[in-house]
Design an enzyme around this catalytic site. Structure first.
Site, PDB file in Angstrom:
ATOM      1  N   ASN A 115       6.543  -8.607   1.866  1.00 46.23           N
ATOM      2  CA  ASN A 115       5.024  -8.421   1.747  1.00 46.23           C
ATOM      3  C   ASN A 115       4.299  -9.244   0.801  1.00 46.23           C
ATOM      4  O   ASN A 115       3.549  -8.891   0.120  1.00 46.23           O
ATOM      5  CB  ASN A 115       4.606  -6.972   1.596  1.00 46.23           C
ATOM      6  CG  ASN A 115       3.258  -6.645   1.694  1.00 46.23           C
ATOM      7  OD1 ASN A 115       2.659  -7.044   2.778  1.00 46.23           O
ATOM      8  ND2 ASN A 115       2.680  -6.017   1.017  1.00 46.23           N
ATOM      9  N   ARG A 153       0.747  -1.143  -0.087  1.00 44.32           N
ATOM     10  CA  ARG A 153       0.264   0.052   0.055  1.00 44.32           C
ATOM     11  C   ARG A 153       0.866   1.092   0.077  1.00 44.32           C
ATOM     12  O   ARG A 153       1.851   1.276   0.664  1.00 44.32           O
ATOM     13  CB  ARG A 153      -0.995  -0.034   1.282  1.00 44.32           C
ATOM     14  CG  ARG A 153      -2.265  -0.905   0.880  1.00 44.32           C
ATOM     15  CD  ARG A 153      -3.062  -0.729   2.263  1.00 44.32           C
ATOM     16  NE  ARG A 153      -2.240  -1.183   3.405  1.00 44.32           N
ATOM     17  CZ  ARG A 153      -1.947  -0.387   4.371  1.00 44.32           C
ATOM     18  NH1 ARG A 153      -1.971   1.008   4.316  1.00 44.32           N
ATOM     19  NH2 ARG A 153      -1.358  -0.865   5.414  1.00 44.32           N
ATOM     20  N   ARG A 183       3.498  -4.186  16.997  1.00 48.94           N
ATOM     21  CA  ARG A 183       4.983  -4.524  17.248  1.00 48.94           C
ATOM     22  C   ARG A 183       6.008  -3.621  18.235  1.00 48.94           C
ATOM     23  O   ARG A 183       5.959  -2.213  17.779  1.00 48.94           O
ATOM     24  CB  ARG A 183       5.684  -4.593  16.062  1.00 48.94           C
ATOM     25  CG  ARG A 183       5.437  -5.752  15.309  1.00 48.94           C
ATOM     26  CD  ARG A 183       5.903  -5.640  13.653  1.00 48.94           C
ATOM     27  NE  ARG A 183       5.475  -6.878  13.013  1.00 48.94           N
ATOM     28  CZ  ARG A 183       6.037  -8.005  12.858  1.00 48.94           C
ATOM     29  NH1 ARG A 183       7.606  -8.194  13.558  1.00 48.94           N
ATOM     30  NH2 ARG A 183       5.575  -9.087  12.303  1.00 48.94           N
ATOM     31  N   TYR A 238      -1.637  -3.278  -6.740  1.00 41.16           N
ATOM     32  CA  TYR A 238      -1.411  -3.986  -5.591  1.00 41.16           C
ATOM     33  C   TYR A 238      -2.826  -4.177  -4.719  1.00 41.16           C
ATOM     34  O   TYR A 238      -3.562  -3.221  -4.784  1.00 41.16           O
ATOM     35  CB  TYR A 238      -0.542  -3.165  -4.641  1.00 41.16           C
ATOM     36  CG  TYR A 238      -0.394  -3.738  -3.079  1.00 41.16           C
ATOM     37  CD1 TYR A 238       0.010  -5.087  -3.101  1.00 41.16           C
ATOM     38  CD2 TYR A 238      -0.871  -3.178  -2.183  1.00 41.16           C
ATOM     39  CE1 TYR A 238       0.303  -5.697  -1.842  1.00 41.16           C
ATOM     40  CE2 TYR A 238      -0.947  -3.879  -0.877  1.00 41.16           C
ATOM     41  CZ  TYR A 238      -0.261  -5.066  -0.751  1.00 41.16           C
ATOM     42  OH  TYR A 238      -0.309  -5.575   0.552  1.00 41.16           O
ATOM     43  N   GLY A 260      -4.257  -3.995  -1.403  1.00 40.26           N
ATOM     44  CA  GLY A 260      -4.781  -3.026  -0.372  1.00 40.26           C
ATOM     45  C   GLY A 260      -5.292  -1.692  -1.408  1.00 40.26           C
ATOM     46  O   GLY A 260      -5.955  -0.818  -0.886  1.00 40.26           O
ATOM     47  N   PHE A 277       2.826 -17.171  18.617  1.00 37.35           N
ATOM     48  CA  PHE A 277       1.825 -17.942  17.823  1.00 37.35           C
ATOM     49  C   PHE A 277       0.860 -18.578  18.728  1.00 37.35           C
ATOM     50  O   PHE A 277       0.351 -18.344  19.440  1.00 37.35           O
ATOM     51  CB  PHE A 277       2.654 -18.729  16.949  1.00 37.35           C
ATOM     52  CG  PHE A 277       3.590 -17.908  15.936  1.00 37.35           C
ATOM     53  CD1 PHE A 277       2.928 -17.396  15.000  1.00 37.35           C
ATOM     54  CD2 PHE A 277       5.120 -17.555  16.044  1.00 37.35           C
ATOM     55  CE1 PHE A 277       3.714 -16.425  14.101  1.00 37.35           C
ATOM     56  CE2 PHE A 277       5.761 -16.790  15.230  1.00 37.35           C
ATOM     57  CZ  PHE A 277       5.162 -16.175  14.326  1.00 37.35           C
ATOM     58  N   SER A 324       1.098  -7.379  11.609  1.00 36.88           N
ATOM     59  CA  SER A 324       1.504  -7.548  13.092  1.00 36.88           C
ATOM     60  C   SER A 324       0.678  -8.567  13.851  1.00 36.88           C
ATOM     61  O   SER A 324       0.448  -8.450  15.088  1.00 36.88           O
ATOM     62  CB  SER A 324       1.293  -6.071  13.857  1.00 36.88           C
ATOM     63  OG  SER A 324       2.166  -5.137  13.056  1.00 36.88           O
ATOM     64  N   GLY A 325       0.194  -9.456  13.104  1.00 39.06           N
ATOM     65  CA  GLY A 325      -0.315 -10.735  13.839  1.00 39.06           C
ATOM     66  C   GLY A 325      -1.665 -10.881  13.862  1.00 39.06           C
ATOM     67  O   GLY A 325      -2.125 -12.015  14.484  1.00 39.06           O
TER      68      GLY A 325
END
Ligand code: GTP
Ligand code: SPV
Ligand code: MN
Length: 597
Positions: free
Chosen positions: A380, A88, A413, A216, A218, A506, A269-270
């Protein structure tokens, strides 16, 4: 399909005859763009399965898609994007509201007519010799009154096949638009991909998005961040709802209690990983099922907040995903998947470093054979996979009311300062937690990686209106909802002095979920600090992690917190008059508490 092929020889007639005949206003808007873009041909995606097969076949023939080794990945392909179009681009993203105040201090703004004339100059005649695809879509469960619909126009088959995977595309969308008269129009023009003339423009007063010179995800899959967050956040503000950059999952405890948990973490970030969490082997009886990996829309039902997922597929980060970290994702993306900008093994499998470090040579994301394994996949690089492939999908995904949310997490993060988990004492403090997100940047956006930036509620790139008004909306929603979710802040990314993650993350994150669940049941105790409630580590079930590491994860460094608050304050001030008084009070309470330590 005969009808569509025939009528498509006469684009304008097709619009009149086939589409939106009960909606002349929409037809008029489409005709304007047909005249401007001058496509050679028009195809309406009424039958997504048929067109997905057709376009994938054509792209494979043209070598734009590389079919992956069928032994391991069925019906799956690799796509290599233009190297200047891999993430993005926030500097090109505009909230073009009539009133500049509505874009606020944190969005790029341009006066709508001015921005339109710039864009129209760029896109005029740009679909000559090309097919215009009209993609009607529904966001959310087909039968839900909280779902919305729209159409995306694009000249890009890669965009079409991705949209078919991540949204509910087809006739039912046309019917919904006809029946409700409500829709968003999203125009995407691939153009030249010139990165100096790229626009992702949101005309928030007229439910219109235009994206040009990018393909791309997004930036070009406009159902996703463009509509489901930027436009939908405006709709949500006006309808006492919320449109959030959150994953959500339904957790079941050994005693059978269900908990709806959502979480907003900045890009890469998860979120996807947490939404697909697997139970650690010693936590038998706990279970988690996915509602959404990226975006939820919430509404009030029975005095609680309920979430639906506006999406029908994943556009997930590939690097870091492997049999240890996220085996559940691997069960979903081994078929019907498009990998974008990963590397490729010599035997035709998608590849990134952690997936299989044992290989010695791969084709990198540009297609060149290399032994430089660490840089072979783009950081990415992503997978696009239909959500129905995911084996542990919550039944609430198909429910018109969705999942009741009991806890909301914020995070990001942070290699230092921020504890593994803390709980807000009140809704207002929780809103402050969200507003205070400051996190290290990732490869999901162009620019430097690892730079701290303010990203309230992980929405700084996605809030379609003034961020101060958005904070006020959060505070207001807390007053409207009787059974408010509890708010927590998590950080999986704290590092030790050697630069290693202290927390294994995780599936181990389930231990944090367990603590959160016991807080919801008023079972676990917590220690009050000026920055929120933290676990009593004597009773925190931390798996195999030693006491020393646990202490590091929960250490509260007050001078560091004061510095943090002092660094956030100018960002809040920049937001100006729209920054809610109530939130300033929460901020000063926290700061006073920290100063007294
Ligand atoms: P977007 O799709 O960009 O919104 O990202 P996301 O928030 O869904 O992040 P995702 O789950 O895809 O994770 C991004 C990266 O962080 C991947 O490389 C993951 O492997 C890594 N990651 C996710 N969860 C954890 C964790 O608990 N600990 C550590 N160390 N890394 C994690
Ligand atoms: C993100 O960057 O937050 C993503 C990928 O999930 S994108 O669709 O590009 O926004
Ligand atoms: Mn994700």
């Amino acid at each position: 399909m005969g009808d569509i092929e025939n009528i498509s020889k006469n684009p304008e007639n097709q619009l009149k005859m086939l589409l939106f005949h009960r909606n002349p206003e929409l037809n008029g808007r489409l005709e304007t763009f047909v005249r401007m873009l001058e496509p050679a041909n028009i195809v309406v995606i009424t039958d997504p399965d048929f067109y997905e097969k057709k376009l994938v076949g054509e792209m494979a023939t043209d070598h734009e898609l590389i079919e992956l080794n069928r032994k391991y990945y069925s019906n799956s392909y690799l796509y290599r994007s233009n190297p200047d179009d891999v993430a993005r681009t926030e500097k090109d993203t505009y909230i073009s509201s009539l009133d500049e105040k509505n874009a606020g201090a944190t969005n790029n703004w341009m006066e709508p007519e001015h921005l339109k004339s710039r864009i129209f100059n760029l896109i005029k005649g740009s679909m000559k010799n090309k097919t215009m695809y009209i993609v009607p879509f529904i966001l959310g469960p087909a039968g839900s009154k909280y779902s919305e619909a729209g159409i995306q126009i694009t000249d890009n088959p890669y965009v079409v096949i991705n949209l078919i995977k991540i949204s509910l595309v087809g006739k039912e969308a046309i019917n919904r638009i006809e029946n409700t008269g409500k829709y968003v129009v999203a125009i995407h023009v691939t153009g030249t991909l010139d990165k100096n003339n790229r626009y992702i423009a949101h005309f928030t007063d007229e439910d219109l998005i235009i994206s040009v010179n990018t393909a791309y995800g997004g930036n070009a899959l406009l159902t996703k961040k463009g509509y489901a967050l930027r436009i939908a956040s405006v709709h949500a503000r006006d309808n006492s709802r919320m449109a959030e950059h959150m994953m959500a999952l339904e957790v079941t405890s050994p005693s059978g209690r269900k908990y709806g948990i959502s979480g907003a973490f900045p890009s890469a970030s998860g979120k996807t990983n947490l939404s697909m969490i697997r139970t650690p082997t010693d936590m038998a009886g706990w279970d988690a099922q996915l509602l959404s990996d990226d975006i939820i829309w919430m509404h009030i039902n029975n005095d609680s907040l309920y979430a639906i997922n506006p999406e029908y597929g994943f556009f997930g980060v590939a690097p870091g995903t492997n049999a240890t970290t996220n085996p559940n994702a691997m069960k979903a993306f081994n078929r019907d998947t498009i990998f974008t900008n990963t590397a490729l093994t010599t035997d035709g499998k998608p590849w990134w470093y952690s997936l299989d470090p044992s290989v010695s040579e791969v084709y990198d994301w540009h297609g060149n054979l290399t032994t430089d394994l660490k840089n072979a996949a783009h950081p990415n690089s992503r997978f696009t996979t239909p959500i129905k492939n995911y084996p542990y999908l919550s039944s609430k995904f198909y429910d018109n009311e969705g999942l009741k949310i009991d806890a909301m997490l914020f995070g990001g993060r942070r290699s230092d300062l921020i504890p593994l988990v803390r709980q807000a004492k009140s809704w207002a403090q929780g809103v402050l937690f969200g507003a205070m997100i400051r996190a290290e940047t990732t490869a999901a956006t162009t620019g430097k990686v690892g730079i701290l930036r303010n990203d309230p509620m992980a929405m700084i790139p996605f809030c379609g209106y003034n961020i101060g008004d958005y904070f006020q909306h959060w505070l207001d929603m807390g007053k409207l909802v009787q059974h408010r979710p509890e708010i927590f802040y998590v950080n999986w990314f704290r590092k030790d002095s050697d630069g290693n993650f202290i927390w294994p993350g995780f599936s181990e994150n389930f231990r944090v979920i367990e603590w959160i669940a016991s807080r919801l049941d008023a079972k676990a105790n917590a220690i009050e600090t000026p920055v929120g409630l933290i676990p009593d580590i004597a009773n925190f079930a931390s798996g195999n992690l030693g006491k020393n590491k646990l202490e590091q994860l929960f250490e509260i460094d007050y001078p560091g917190w004061l510095k943090e608050l002092n660094e956030i304050e100018p960002f809040f001030k920049k937001i100006g008059d729209s920054f809610p008084e109530e939130l300033w009070r929460e901020f000063h309470n926290m700061k006073d508490g920290v100063e007294k330590q």
